[in-house]
Design a protein around this motif. Structure first.
Motif, PDB file in Angstrom:
ATOM      1  N   GLY A 140     -45.942  41.867  51.778  1.00  0.00           N
ATOM      2  CA  GLY A 140     -44.496  41.730  51.772  1.00  0.00           C
ATOM      3  C   GLY A 140     -43.893  42.224  50.475  1.00  0.00           C
ATOM      4  O   GLY A 140     -44.590  42.462  49.475  1.00  0.00           O
ATOM      5  N   PHE A 141     -42.575  42.387  50.495  1.00  0.00           N
ATOM      6  CA  PHE A 141     -41.882  42.925  49.325  1.00  0.00           C
ATOM      7  C   PHE A 141     -42.010  42.007  48.108  1.00  0.00           C
ATOM      8  O   PHE A 141     -42.013  42.474  46.975  1.00  0.00           O
ATOM      9  N   TYR A 142     -42.127  40.708  48.339  1.00  0.00           N
ATOM     10  CA  TYR A 142     -42.175  39.756  47.237  1.00  0.00           C
ATOM     11  C   TYR A 142     -43.504  39.003  47.201  1.00  0.00           C
ATOM     12  O   TYR A 142     -43.587  37.913  46.641  1.00  0.00           O
ATOM     13  N   SER A 143     -44.535  39.580  47.789  1.00  0.00           N
ATOM     14  CA  SER A 143     -45.850  38.937  47.774  1.00  0.00           C
ATOM     15  C   SER A 143     -46.497  39.104  46.407  1.00  0.00           C
ATOM     16  O   SER A 143     -46.181  40.027  45.638  1.00  0.00           O
ATOM     17  N   TYR A 144     -47.426  38.210  46.114  1.00  0.00           N
ATOM     18  CA  TYR A 144     -48.082  38.206  44.809  1.00  0.00           C
ATOM     19  C   TYR A 144     -49.563  37.966  45.007  1.00  0.00           C
ATOM     20  O   TYR A 144     -49.970  36.981  45.631  1.00  0.00           O
ATOM     21  N   LEU A 146     -41.655  38.669  54.001  1.00  0.00           N
ATOM     22  CA  LEU A 146     -41.334  38.915  52.592  1.00  0.00           C
ATOM     23  C   LEU A 146     -42.455  38.537  51.635  1.00  0.00           C
ATOM     24  O   LEU A 146     -42.645  39.196  50.609  1.00  0.00           O
ATOM     25  N   PHE A 147     -43.227  37.483  51.943  1.00  0.00           N
ATOM     26  CA  PHE A 147     -44.125  36.917  50.937  1.00  0.00           C
ATOM     27  C   PHE A 147     -45.609  36.948  51.302  1.00  0.00           C
ATOM     28  O   PHE A 147     -46.433  36.555  50.486  1.00  0.00           O
ATOM     29  N   ARG A 187     -42.631  44.346  60.689  1.00  0.00           N
ATOM     30  CA  ARG A 187     -42.390  44.349  59.249  1.00  0.00           C
ATOM     31  C   ARG A 187     -41.302  45.353  58.866  1.00  0.00           C
ATOM     32  O   ARG A 187     -41.207  45.750  57.702  1.00  0.00           O
TER      33      ARG A 187
END
Length: 438
Positions: A201-205, A177-178, A66
């Motif tokens: 990840g940086f753009y996970s939700y 990323l997700f 990562r």
């Protein structure tokens, strides 16, 4: 100037030595990530790698898959494969599809597999065309020269291999990323949200509208008392509306809801609800300990200023051991059974277990599976031999040349079949002609 620089850059990316170097870097970091345990606590690395833990943490070897540099190396390798595919593989495929007619003057100079038949002028052109088509060759003709090939799908296999590797690497980057991983320890009968994030990840939700409830938890044991399997019955709610009611999960059978997957990972005994005295109800938490190499759970209850009793549980099927503070077993009791200590009545009403769940969202896993599927397909396709046959026909002779990129014995067998079919077809035509003349 700019075009020359771009072209040199593209050629460098598509260079085989450069691709092997980048692939070696990926393999090196994967080996490091396999040797060094990933995503552990600081104390773990300080204990197990006392001289190197600062180096490991500084370079990110504790979470190497990562790190930004590992993702950057994957991107460079993807670009290298893409440029190689479009600059080398696709032109090679187009070249394989071109008609390559040879004539008698150049057949003997370029032959990989050469056969020359001399005969009279009674060779029939249609006979050789028919024979080639019977053994599944594509045939083209120009100026008394024949060109035929089969097994073009074998030339497509390297392109599929490239695309499969690209799909796997893109899936890894999308996961980086997700994706996110959440771990929860939830008591039986409790409701929980996704909040205990292990990595993300940086753009996970995190979906905040999902609510889960542990309806039930139980364990199946082997005859020797070891755990055979443990089960959790879960309900799923979205905006307080039940969507899924009581789906049973266990190890290797997760709950999947769109992109969210819940795995059964662990369990523990959480609390005991005890009736103490006449109207006193208490709830005490168990603590996990190891006694003579066997895991067990215990809790203590003070019965006087200087005296405690301990309740010991080894598994959910066993009875509860009541021990003194010195470790002496006082008695063994069942749930809901009343017993007395110092003239005080105790009843263990229930023991509440907790289930360990791992919740994972990984949108890149679809790309990874797709890439491996294409790779398996291309592996089988790569065994198809690409074979070519050139034939030049003049008045007095038929010149033949053939080549293949693999499976030479099978190609020679095809040529034997070709000769047999051709001879049989030619002989049949001679017989028909003679019959007509008679």
């Amino acid at each position: 100037m700019n075009k020359n620089f771009i072209w040199r850059f593209v050629k460098k990316l598509a260079n085989l030595n450069f691709s092997i170097f980048v692939l070696s870097l990926i393999a090196f970091f994967c080996i490091c990530g396999s040797i060094i345990e990933q995503d552990k606590s600081l104390s773990y690395y300080q204990i197990n790698y006392p001289h190197y833990y600062l180096f490991i943490l500084f370079l990110g070897f504790d979470h190497i898959f990562r790190t930004f540099y590992f993702a950057l190396i994957l991107i460079v390798f993807i670009l290298s494969l893409i440029t190689c595919t479009f600059s080398t593989q696709l032109p090679s495929l187009r070249n394989a599809r071109r008609w390559k007619f040879l004539y008698s003057s150049c057949i003997s100079k370029t032959s990989d597999y050469l056969l020359k038949n001399d005969s009279n002028s009674k060779y029939f052109f249609t006979s050789i065309v028919y024979s080639l088509m019977r053994i599944n060759f594509f045939v083209f003709y120009k100026n008394n020269s024949l060109y035929s090939y089969k097994g073009l799908y074998g030339r497509v296999a390297p392109i599929f291999v490239h695309f499969s590797i690209i799909a796997v690497l893109l899936g890894s980057i999308v996961s980086f990323l997700f994706s996110f991983v959440v771990q929860e320890i939830v008591p039986q009968g409790e409701v929980f949200h996704l909040k205990n994030i292990i990595n993300a990840g940086f753009y996970s939700y995190l979906p905040d509208d999902l609510v889960f409830r542990v309806d039930n938890f139980y364990i199946n044991y082997n005859t020797n008392g070891s755990v055979k399997q443990f089960f959790s019955s879960l309900s799923l709610y979205i905006h307080n509306y039940i969507i899924l009611h009581e789906q049973l999960i266990y190890v290797n059978k997760p709950l999947r809801f769109f992109s969210v997957t819940l795995y059964q990972t662990d369990w523990q005994i959480d609390v005991a609800r005890i009736n103490c005295g006449v109207n006193s109800n208490i709830q005490k938490k168990f603590f996990k300990v190891n006694i003579n190499g066997q895991n067990c759970w215990l809790l203590n209850i003070p019965i006087s200023k200087d005296n405690n009793i301990f309740f010991v549980v080894f598994n959910l099927d066993n009875n509860v051991l009541v021990c003194s503070s010195s470790g002496l077993i006082l008695q063994e009791v069942n749930l809901t059974e009343k017993f007395y200590i110092n003239n005080i009545a105790f009843t263990i009403n229930s023991i509440v277990p907790s289930t360990g769940l791992q919740i994972k969202v990984d949108p890149g896993i679809v790309l990874v599976y797709f890439g491996f599927f294409i790779m398996i397909f291309s592996t089988f396709t790569s065994y198809i031999s690409y074979s070519q046959v050139w034939i030049y026909i003049n008045v007095k002779s038929l010149s033949f040349m053939g080549s293949t990129n693999r499976a030479l014995l099978f190609f020679e067998q095809d040529m034997i079949y070709l000769n047999n079919i051709y001879s049989y077809h030619l002989l049949s035509r001679f017989k028909r002609i003679n019959t007509l003349l008679v």
